[in-house]
Design a protein around this motif. Sequence first.
Motif, PDB file in Angstrom:
ATOM      1  N   ASP A  85       0.824  -1.211   0.000  1.00 23.94           N
ATOM      2  CA  ASP A  85       0.000   0.000   0.000  1.00 23.94           C
ATOM      3  C   ASP A  85       0.857   1.259   0.000  1.00 23.94           C
ATOM      4  O   ASP A  85       0.560   2.240  -0.689  1.00 23.94           O
ATOM      5  CB  ASP A  85      -0.969   0.006   1.184  1.00 23.94           C
ATOM      6  CG  ASP A  85      -0.265  -0.118   2.535  1.00 23.94           C
ATOM      7  OD1 ASP A  85       0.937  -0.463   2.575  1.00 23.94           O
ATOM      8  OD2 ASP A  85      -0.934   0.122   3.563  1.00 23.94           O
ATOM      9  N   TRP A  88       2.590   1.683  -3.595  1.00 26.43           N
ATOM     10  CA  TRP A  88       1.677   2.168  -4.621  1.00 26.43           C
ATOM     11  C   TRP A  88       1.280   3.624  -4.382  1.00 26.43           C
ATOM     12  O   TRP A  88       1.160   4.413  -5.337  1.00 26.43           O
ATOM     13  CB  TRP A  88       0.428   1.288  -4.690  1.00 26.43           C
ATOM     14  CG  TRP A  88       0.662  -0.030  -5.351  1.00 26.43           C
ATOM     15  CD1 TRP A  88       0.586  -1.260  -4.775  1.00 26.43           C
ATOM     16  CD2 TRP A  88       1.018  -0.246  -6.721  1.00 26.43           C
ATOM     17  NE1 TRP A  88       0.886  -2.236  -5.689  1.00 26.43           N
ATOM     18  CE2 TRP A  88       1.150  -1.649  -6.903  1.00 26.43           C
ATOM     19  CE3 TRP A  88       1.251   0.586  -7.815  1.00 26.43           C
ATOM     20  CZ2 TRP A  88       1.489  -2.223  -8.121  1.00 26.43           C
ATOM     21  CZ3 TRP A  88       1.592   0.018  -9.031  1.00 26.43           C
ATOM     22  CH2 TRP A  88       1.704  -1.356  -9.173  1.00 26.43           C
ATOM     23  N   ALA A  89       1.064   3.982  -3.123  1.00 30.80           N
ATOM     24  CA  ALA A  89       0.688   5.368  -2.810  1.00 30.80           C
ATOM     25  C   ALA A  89       1.787   6.340  -3.220  1.00 30.80           C
ATOM     26  O   ALA A  89       1.518   7.416  -3.768  1.00 30.80           O
ATOM     27  CB  ALA A  89       0.380   5.505  -1.325  1.00 30.80           C
ATOM     28  N   SER A 129      -3.723   2.233  -3.557  1.00 28.55           N
ATOM     29  CA  SER A 129      -3.452   1.751  -2.192  1.00 28.55           C
ATOM     30  C   SER A 129      -4.714   1.303  -1.466  1.00 28.55           C
ATOM     31  O   SER A 129      -4.643   0.570  -0.473  1.00 28.55           O
ATOM     32  CB  SER A 129      -2.763   2.844  -1.371  1.00 28.55           C
ATOM     33  OG  SER A 129      -3.654   3.909  -1.096  1.00 28.55           O
ATOM     34  N   THR A 131      -6.564   3.208   0.294  1.00 25.17           N
ATOM     35  CA  THR A 131      -6.487   3.840   1.606  1.00 25.17           C
ATOM     36  C   THR A 131      -7.211   5.176   1.611  1.00 25.17           C
ATOM     37  O   THR A 131      -6.981   6.018   0.738  1.00 25.17           O
ATOM     38  CB  THR A 131      -5.017   4.083   2.011  1.00 25.17           C
ATOM     39  OG1 THR A 131      -4.324   2.830   2.001  1.00 25.17           O
ATOM     40  CG2 THR A 131      -4.918   4.708   3.389  1.00 25.17           C
ATOM     41  N   ILE A 243      -1.162   6.836   5.690  1.00 25.58           N
ATOM     42  CA  ILE A 243      -1.092   5.384   5.898  1.00 25.58           C
ATOM     43  C   ILE A 243      -0.768   5.057   7.349  1.00 25.58           C
ATOM     44  O   ILE A 243      -1.287   4.083   7.918  1.00 25.58           O
ATOM     45  CB  ILE A 243      -0.072   4.763   4.923  1.00 25.58           C
ATOM     46  CG1 ILE A 243      -0.658   4.789   3.502  1.00 25.58           C
ATOM     47  CG2 ILE A 243       0.296   3.331   5.327  1.00 25.58           C
ATOM     48  CD1 ILE A 243       0.254   4.280   2.419  1.00 25.58           C
ATOM     49  N   ARG A 247      -3.497   2.729   9.342  1.00 25.32           N
ATOM     50  CA  ARG A 247      -3.091   1.409   9.826  1.00 25.32           C
ATOM     51  C   ARG A 247      -3.233   1.270  11.339  1.00 25.32           C
ATOM     52  O   ARG A 247      -3.481   0.181  11.857  1.00 25.32           O
ATOM     53  CB  ARG A 247      -1.627   1.157   9.472  1.00 25.32           C
ATOM     54  CG  ARG A 247      -1.339   0.813   8.042  1.00 25.32           C
ATOM     55  CD  ARG A 247       0.142   0.544   7.946  1.00 25.32           C
ATOM     56  NE  ARG A 247       0.618   0.361   6.592  1.00 25.32           N
ATOM     57  CZ  ARG A 247       1.902   0.314   6.277  1.00 25.32           C
ATOM     58  NH1 ARG A 247       2.809   0.446   7.234  1.00 25.32           N
ATOM     59  NH2 ARG A 247       2.272   0.142   5.025  1.00 25.32           N
TER      60      ARG A 247
END
Length: 382
Positions: A85, A88-89, A129, A131, A243, A247
């Motif tokens: 994640d 990719w972000a 992501s 997210t 993130i 998380r």
Amino acid sequence: MGARTMSLIVSPVELVVLTATFLISLGLCVLCLRRAGWLSRGHMVTDLSARQALHTRPTPRVGGIAIIFAFAFGSFALHTELSADLIWALLAGCIVFCVGFREDLARDVSPKIRLLAAFASAVLAVILSGTVVRDIGVWPIDAGLTFGGIAIFITLLWSAGTCHALNLIDGLNGLAAGYTISAALGLFMVARVAGEQDIQILSLVLIFAILGFLILNWPFGLIFMGDAGAYAIGHILAWMCIILTVRNPDVVGIAILLILFWPVADTIFSIIRRKIGHKPPGQPDRLHFHHLVARGLNIVLRDRVGKTAINSLASLTLMPFYAVPIISGVVFWDKPGLAFGALCVFTVLFIGIYVMGKAYFSNRLFMRTDRNNEAATTSPSS
């Protein structure tokens, strides 16, 4: 990822990669200076007359390219320790980096297009992501974040806003770089107690990439970060923050916003004062907080110090202003009430100090001196 670790010691492999990251950043900056013929001197000369410019000689603004290439090297070398994640972000930031690079080379990309590119990178980061921000530790806002559309909007605003904000404070030798190192160190400390190993690693990679540039940027301003670096670094900081909060429910989003306080506060305040003054929100000016500090130092020192020295001294003067909110964010990382209280206090102090400082120096011919030196401020980017 999220492996639990409380150690401050990096492995030998990580130490080698971090050292190489620093050397690559420094080496690319030196190469840009020694082979500056591929850059338009005309553009660099034009930068000197920009309303927000604080520098006095034609200067390449491609240091951010060296930073991002060095950061990319360090991230790739340690990619097995990074979660998907986060990877990719960060890759989504290529959009705003490329648009900023175009502006640094050709000076033909408007602020509106750059801001749209920042939002495009944010949209891509959300898609890749998966997210979005769901909780920042302030009840009324958190209630709204339960709705998907609002959560996505806040996430996009957080990401693009941070990109644009970092670009706006890139106005003194060492200011954007010094702030970024401090913010990355703050993120490292929060990630350390939260057990997020990959964010710890990327924070260190970013710090070492910035350090290679900082050696040539402060105190003499031999090279500037430029739009490519400022926007891309803003994207990196924003998504490490996002993130980290998503998380870990224990990590309070409002505390992480304290780490981003300085550039965001300056941006929001600039928009408000331009609206009050009936000026376009995107119009450059010489009234950012760092401009006020630089001009104030010049008046206090009675013009006995050169502009380059004033430029670099102003960056040192501003260190406590951005460092204290970052420290507060680290200390209150899991305390929403205290973090929100600190955010309110720092907001009032920011506005109060700015208004009182501007009034004080206005009484000492600040505004007249400002007009007479229209072309004299440090990064041509904000």
